[in-house]
Design an enzyme around this catalytic site. Structure first.
Site, short mmCIF file in Angstrom:
data_model
loop_
_atom_site.label_atom_id
_atom_site.label_comp_id
_atom_site.label_asym_id
_atom_site.label_seq_id
_atom_site.Cartn_x
_atom_site.Cartn_y
_atom_site.Cartn_z
N GLY A 1 0.82 -1.22 0.00
CA GLY A 1 0.00 0.00 0.00
C GLY A 1 0.85 1.26 0.00
O GLY A 1 2.06 1.22 -0.20
N ARG B 1 -5.14 -11.66 -0.84
CA ARG B 1 -5.66 -12.89 -1.50
C ARG B 1 -5.15 -14.16 -0.79
O ARG B 1 -5.78 -15.21 -0.85
CB ARG B 1 -5.28 -12.90 -2.98
CG ARG B 1 -3.81 -12.82 -3.23
CD ARG B 1 -3.42 -12.86 -4.70
NE ARG B 1 -1.98 -12.66 -4.81
CZ ARG B 1 -1.41 -11.50 -5.07
NH1 ARG B 1 -2.13 -10.43 -5.28
NH2 ARG B 1 -0.08 -11.40 -5.14
N GLY C 1 -0.28 3.75 14.26
CA GLY C 1 -1.49 4.43 14.72
C GLY C 1 -1.70 5.75 13.99
O GLY C 1 -1.03 6.03 12.98
N TYR D 1 -12.21 5.25 12.77
CA TYR D 1 -10.81 4.95 12.47
C TYR D 1 -9.94 5.22 13.71
O TYR D 1 -9.11 4.39 14.10
CB TYR D 1 -10.35 5.81 11.28
CG TYR D 1 -8.96 5.48 10.84
CD1 TYR D 1 -8.64 4.21 10.38
CD2 TYR D 1 -7.95 6.44 10.87
CE1 TYR D 1 -7.35 3.89 9.98
CE2 TYR D 1 -6.67 6.14 10.47
CZ TYR D 1 -6.38 4.86 10.02
OH TYR D 1 -5.10 4.56 9.62
N LYS E 1 -7.72 2.23 15.96
CA LYS E 1 -6.25 2.29 16.03
C LYS E 1 -5.79 2.50 17.47
O LYS E 1 -4.74 2.00 17.88
CB LYS E 1 -5.74 3.41 15.13
CG LYS E 1 -5.78 3.05 13.66
CD LYS E 1 -4.75 1.98 13.38
CE LYS E 1 -4.59 1.66 11.92
NZ LYS E 1 -3.49 0.72 11.67
N HIS F 1 -7.17 11.84 1.12
CA HIS F 1 -6.95 12.90 2.09
C HIS F 1 -6.72 14.19 1.33
O HIS F 1 -6.53 14.20 0.13
CB HIS F 1 -5.73 12.57 2.97
CG HIS F 1 -6.03 11.57 4.03
ND1 HIS F 1 -5.80 10.23 3.85
CD2 HIS F 1 -6.53 11.72 5.27
CE1 HIS F 1 -6.15 9.60 4.96
NE2 HIS F 1 -6.61 10.46 5.82
N TRP G 1 -12.81 21.99 -0.18
CA TRP G 1 -13.84 21.76 0.83
C TRP G 1 -13.62 22.61 2.08
O TRP G 1 -12.50 22.86 2.50
CB TRP G 1 -13.84 20.31 1.28
CG TRP G 1 -14.18 19.32 0.21
CD1 TRP G 1 -14.55 19.58 -1.07
CD2 TRP G 1 -14.14 17.89 0.35
NE1 TRP G 1 -14.76 18.40 -1.74
CE2 TRP G 1 -14.52 17.36 -0.90
CE3 TRP G 1 -13.85 17.02 1.40
CZ2 TRP G 1 -14.59 15.98 -1.12
CZ3 TRP G 1 -13.91 15.65 1.18
CH2 TRP G 1 -14.29 15.14 -0.07
P1 GDP Z 1 -8.76 14.88 8.35
O1 GDP Z 1 -7.37 15.39 8.58
O2 GDP Z 1 -9.03 13.61 9.07
O3 GDP Z 1 -9.81 15.94 8.66
O4 GDP Z 1 -8.90 14.44 6.82
P2 GDP Z 1 -8.71 15.11 5.36
O5 GDP Z 1 -7.27 15.09 4.98
O6 GDP Z 1 -9.63 14.38 4.47
O7 GDP Z 1 -9.24 16.61 5.49
C1 GDP Z 1 -8.49 17.65 6.05
C2 GDP Z 1 -9.15 18.98 5.80
O8 GDP Z 1 -9.03 19.31 4.41
C3 GDP Z 1 -10.64 19.06 6.12
O9 GDP Z 1 -10.90 20.31 6.74
C4 GDP Z 1 -11.29 19.02 4.74
O10 GDP Z 1 -12.55 19.67 4.69
C5 GDP Z 1 -10.27 19.80 3.93
N1 GDP Z 1 -10.35 19.59 2.46
C6 GDP Z 1 -10.41 20.59 1.55
N2 GDP Z 1 -10.58 20.09 0.31
C7 GDP Z 1 -10.58 18.74 0.44
C8 GDP Z 1 -10.72 17.69 -0.52
O11 GDP Z 1 -10.87 17.87 -1.72
N3 GDP Z 1 -10.66 16.42 -0.01
C9 GDP Z 1 -10.47 16.17 1.32
N4 GDP Z 1 -10.40 14.89 1.74
N5 GDP Z 1 -10.38 17.15 2.24
C10 GDP Z 1 -10.43 18.42 1.80
#
Ligand code: GDP
Length: 320
Positions: free
Chosen positions: A17, A40, A109, A139, A143, A182, A205
């Site tokens: 991975g 597998r 973790g 999650y 962990k 992420h 986001w």
């Molecule tokens: P977290 O660290 O467990 O919250 O996981 P993420 O890495 O998925 O998200 C981190 C932050 O990035 C959060 O505030 C999300 O809203 C922001 N974010 C902004 N744009 C994106 C996107 O396109 N994808 C993801 N996964 N997070 C985003």
């Protein structure tokens, strides 16, 4: 390091991975004999398969890097699968490790295990100081149970180990699937595609305000190998990170710039922010590793990641 690893039989679960493959590469360079169980052949969610794996491939050091995981999106859409897969894999693998006489169990973790509503940098001693953030509770808790299990197994069976708490990772081989990725990988994909298409806007986001810490995956692999070799204290989990916080806004701007994107960022407030801040205190890590800190700056790591992603886009997009 070379001398230490040359006679060590090592298993890396999740070795095919994202993180695990970098750990395997590093170990093989150091001369370790590494076995990577594949799904597998060994379904590690069952005790039978875990035990069969460890009896067929006896090992001195087991690095449990396998996980079903992803960003804030998958935590909302697949909480049950995250819960079941990670809990059963961890529990069964450690039980099999003690039955098979494994020398040391290194658990990978996550910073999601920390209380989600603390102020300031996260210190290992605060691991139990409050509830996980609701966005990552499944999650994070599964962990965290590995840390509980490790203490119990050391006390009752004498199983040595280490519990490593990783911050957010990024780099080549990550998941670039928008459902699962992420933030760093998600934004690398969005900005590279927007630059290619000369798109006027890119949607990011949340509010841009949350603060996260970003560790380049190769640096993380080096830290795991260091810990597997020299850190042995299940009663003291070890944070692995840079200790540097970056807002999502800064991250988006840096990725946009590094990708050569000239359009505008549009913030989608309908998407969740998650925890306000997730940055690790890395004092214990520095002390344990004689002052070592991850050498790759965020800008340099993002540039390497963007070049890798451009060169491997089709394959990266198709994975996971
Ligand atoms: P977290 O660290 O467990 O919250 O996981 P993420 O890495 O998925 O998200 C981190 C932050 O990035 C959060 O505030 C999300 O809203 C922001 N974010 C902004 N744009 C994106 C996107 O396109 N994808 C993801 N996964 N997070 C985003």
């Amino acid at each position: 390091m070379q001398g230490f690893w040359s006679d060590k039989r090592t298993i890396v679960t999740g070795g095919a991975g994202f993180l695990g493959s970098h750990v395997v590469r590093r170990l093989e360079k150091l001369g370790a004999k590494v076995f990577v169980p594949r799904k597998r052949d060994y379904d590690l969610t069952t005790l039978d398969a875990c035990l069969r794996c460890l009896l067929e491939h006896p090992c001195d050091i087991l690095i449990h890097a396998a996980a079903y995981y992803g960003g804030i999106g998958i935590n909302m859409t697949e909480p049950a699968k995250l819960y079941y897969t990670n809990l059963t894999m961890g529990t069964n693998l450690m039980e099999a490790a003690r039955l098979a006489g494994v020398g040391k169990f290194v658990a990978i973790g996550t910073a999601c295990s920390y209380p989600g509503y603390l102020e300031g940098k996260l210190q290992e001693d605060d691991l139990w100081a409050g509830p996980c953030h609701e966005s990552v509770v499944n999650y994070g808790l599964t962990k965290k149970m590995l840390a509980v299990q490790a203490k119990a197994y050391k006390r009752q069976y004498g199983l040595d180990g280490a519990h490593l708490i990783l911050t957010n990772l990024y780099g080549p081989g990550d998941s670039y699937n928008p459902e699962r990725s992420h933030v760093a990988a998600a934004l690398v994909r969005k900005f590279v595609e927007a630059e290619q298409a000369k798109a006027p806007t890119v949607e990011v986001w949340g509010s841009g305000k949350p603060v996260r810490e970003f560790l380049y995956v190769e640096d993380c692999a080096d830290a795991i190998v260091l810990a597997a070799q020299s850190y042995n204290d299940v009663n003291k989990p070890l944070n692995i990170g840079t200790g540097v916080g970056t807002t999502i806004r800064e991250l988006a701007e840096t990725i946009g710039e590094a990708a050569g994107y000239r359009g505008k960022i549009v913030w989608n407030a309908d998407k969740p922010d998650g925890a306000a801040m997730k940055v690790l205190d890395v004092s214990r890590m520095r002390q344990a590793f004689d002052g070592w800190t991850p050498p790759t700056s965020l800008r340099a790591g993002l540039e390497k990641t963007i070049s890798w992603y451009r060169a491997n886009k089709a394959q990266a997009d198709a994975k996971w």
